[in-house]
Write a protein that holds these residues in place. Sequence first.
Motif, short mmCIF file in Angstrom:
data_model
loop_
_atom_site.label_atom_id
_atom_site.label_comp_id
_atom_site.label_asym_id
_atom_site.label_seq_id
_atom_site.Cartn_x
_atom_site.Cartn_y
_atom_site.Cartn_z
N ASP A 1 0.99 14.37 -0.54
CA ASP A 1 -0.03 13.53 -1.24
C ASP A 1 -0.88 13.97 -2.07
N HIS B 1 4.62 8.49 -1.97
CA HIS B 1 5.63 7.27 -1.81
C HIS B 1 6.14 6.68 -3.10
N THR C 1 -3.44 4.73 -1.05
CA THR C 1 -4.20 4.91 0.11
C THR C 1 -3.65 6.32 0.64
N ARG D 1 1.12 -1.20 -0.02
CA ARG D 1 0.05 0.04 0.06
C ARG D 1 0.95 1.33 -0.03
N PHE D 2 0.72 2.18 -0.70
CA PHE D 2 1.51 3.33 -0.89
C PHE D 2 0.67 4.55 -0.91
N ARG D 3 0.96 5.58 0.11
CA ARG D 3 0.41 6.92 -0.15
C ARG D 3 1.01 7.41 -1.51
N ASN E 1 -7.90 7.34 -4.03
CA ASN E 1 -7.72 6.33 -2.86
C ASN E 1 -8.42 4.93 -3.21
N ASP F 1 0.94 3.82 5.18
CA ASP F 1 1.15 2.76 4.15
C ASP F 1 2.01 1.72 4.51
N SER F 2 2.33 0.65 3.67
CA SER F 2 3.33 -0.04 3.89
C SER F 2 4.80 0.49 4.25
#
Length: 146
Positions: A83, A14, A55, A9-11, A94, A59-60
């Motif tokens: 973001d 990222h 997301t 999961r990435f913002r 999202n 995140d991850s």
Amino acid sequence: MAVKKSPVRFRPHHFLCALGFQGAGYSPAFTANMSEIVDGQLRGHDGHKTRITVTFVADSICTPCPERRGLGCVKINTIKQLDERHAKALNLQNGVSLTWGDALKRIQKKVPPGSLKTLCQNCQWLELGACEAALTRLHAQATNKD
């Protein structure tokens, strides 16, 4: 038996952080985690097939960050602005899922070299130049394939 990796999961910001990652981070745990994601998955064999879900909360990559607070961050205003700019530039919403290969194509198409000074404004890592160098390499690779 192969170990199943957790979904990534990435913002939005990222995506470019992963592109420019060079082994530095906020803490040893953060750096190890980001290295596992970037070097172990995205830059690994078939890394272009790695699925990423967008997301707008932790995140991850954020998981072991010492600045994380629950699903947020001590720098929430800066992170929110990053973001928002990245989501707009990369047309990310999202919950959207895409592969790392598709993300690289999107970055190449929508983020020209030299644009990070605006897109990544207020990022403490910007002055290191790793992300800009990686972006320039991505564009050069795409040009060499044409």
